[in-house]
Scaffold this motif. Structure first.
Motif, PDB file in Angstrom:
ATOM      1  N   ALA A  64       0.811  -1.215   0.000  1.00 30.97           N
ATOM      2  CA  ALA A  64       0.000   0.000   0.000  1.00 30.97           C
ATOM      3  C   ALA A  64       0.846   1.267   0.000  1.00 30.97           C
ATOM      4  CB  ALA A  64      -0.936  -0.009   1.214  1.00 30.97           C
ATOM      5  N   ASP A 120      -2.618  -4.726  -2.397  1.00 32.65           N
ATOM      6  CA  ASP A 120      -3.098  -4.653  -1.021  1.00 32.65           C
ATOM      7  C   ASP A 120      -4.496  -4.032  -1.067  1.00 32.65           C
ATOM      8  OD1 ASP A 120      -3.622  -3.321   1.619  1.00 32.65           O
ATOM      9  OD2 ASP A 120      -1.661  -4.168   2.107  1.00 32.65           O
ATOM     10  N   ARG A 122      -6.214  -2.296   0.764  1.00 28.86           N
ATOM     11  CA  ARG A 122      -6.388  -0.929   1.238  1.00 28.86           C
ATOM     12  C   ARG A 122      -6.193   0.104   0.128  1.00 28.86           C
ATOM     13  NH1 ARG A 122      -2.750  -2.434   6.418  1.00 28.86           N
ATOM     14  NH2 ARG A 122      -1.784  -3.615   4.710  1.00 28.86           N
ATOM     15  N   GLU A 125      -9.648   0.353  -1.295  1.00 29.45           N
ATOM     16  CA  GLU A 125     -10.613   0.927  -0.355  1.00 29.45           C
ATOM     17  C   GLU A 125     -10.412   2.411  -0.102  1.00 29.45           C
ATOM     18  OE1 GLU A 125      -9.999  -1.558   3.020  1.00 29.45           O
ATOM     19  OE2 GLU A 125     -11.382  -3.128   2.330  1.00 29.45           O
ATOM     20  N   HIS A 126      -9.161   2.888  -0.179  1.00 31.23           N
ATOM     21  CA  HIS A 126      -8.879   4.246   0.292  1.00 31.23           C
ATOM     22  C   HIS A 126      -8.185   5.156  -0.719  1.00 31.23           C
ATOM     23  CE1 HIS A 126     -10.139   2.846   4.212  1.00 31.23           C
ATOM     24  NE2 HIS A 126      -9.270   1.852   4.132  1.00 31.23           N
TER      25      HIS A 126
END
Length: 249
Positions: A64, A120, A122, A125-126
């Motif tokens: 990430a 990853d 994340r 998601e972000h």
């Protein structure tokens, strides 16, 4: 439009951005390109961007941190623009002309090209706003997918193509496949251009093109017709096409 690409292989984009329509778009000021090696943003001494997956399994996973930091850097450089961050991956929505038209309205696109086993979670998601897949198959990395999406978007930007009608009349722009095209000579090895196209009657020519567009869509991609609301005239033409096809069988 500003286009940033995060890739471990930036050299792959040199010929693509320096040729054909993409090059012309940059020369006209319609688009600008910047390819960033996100390995440069790795915060460890070996500049690694991947690691073993938690829970075990085959392959390596992109970390990430390098991608988070690379995207943040690009956002800070372009604070006045709203970004769409696009992840190229098999799990994304299947790419369509409608999506290309949507992205062509944006000021700043950031493409994330991955390698190895995956990302990853994340990152999804972000960081990412869109996930795109070219189809139901897997490529070695996201670079080729990014090139395809960028090409399809940039050609839609105002002033990029010589004929402003070209992108409007492309296959899929209307929801249908495009009609056949012909050019000189009229007679090539005994194969002649349809008489309607030689008639000079623009109304008949337009009707022929529309009907042939319907014919090509029905014979090659009938699934597309499920998502299109046809006019009464188009429905009539489609019935004629089906009857013509029955007579040929």
């Amino acid at each position: 439009m500003k286009i940033d690409v995060l890739s471990l292989f930036p050299e792959m984009f040199t010929g693509v951005f320096g040729s054909s329509i993409l090059k012309k778009a940059e020369e006209k000021g319609a688009a600008s390109y910047n390819v960033v090696n996100f390995r440069d943003f790795s915060n460890n001494k070996h500049n690694t961007v991947d690691d073993y997956p938690y829970g075990g399994g085959a392959g390596m996973v992109l970390k990430a941190q390098p991608i988070f930091d690379a995207v943040e850097h690009l956002r800070n450089e372009n604070k006045s623009k709203k970004q769409r961050v696009i992840l190229l991956c098999p799990q994304g929505e299947r790419y369509t002309q409608k999506k290309a038209e949507e992205l062509a309205k944006e000021e700043h696109l950031i493409f994330v090209c991955g390698h190895y086993e995956g990302y990853d979670e994340r990152i999804r998601e972000h960081v990412v706003t869109d996930e795109i897949s070219l189809g139901d198959y897997v490529l070695t990395g996201g670079e080729l997918g990014a090139m395809v999406v960028i090409d399809s978007v940039v050609r839609l930007l105002p002033g990029v193509l010589g004929n402003e009608d070209s992108p409007v009349k492309d296959s899929y722009s209307s929801g249908l496949l495009e009609h056949p095209h012909y050019t000189r000579p009229y007679d090539y090895k005994g194969y002649k251009v349809p008489d309607t196209l030689m008639s000079g009657n623009h109304k008949l020519i337009e009707e022929w093109r529309m009907k042939e567009s319907l014919r090509r869509t029905w014979t090659r991609r009938p699934d597309l017709l499920d998502h299109i609301e046809l006019t009464k005239q188009e429905e009539k033409w489609l019935e004629e096409i089906k009857k013509e096809n029955e007579l040929l069988q």
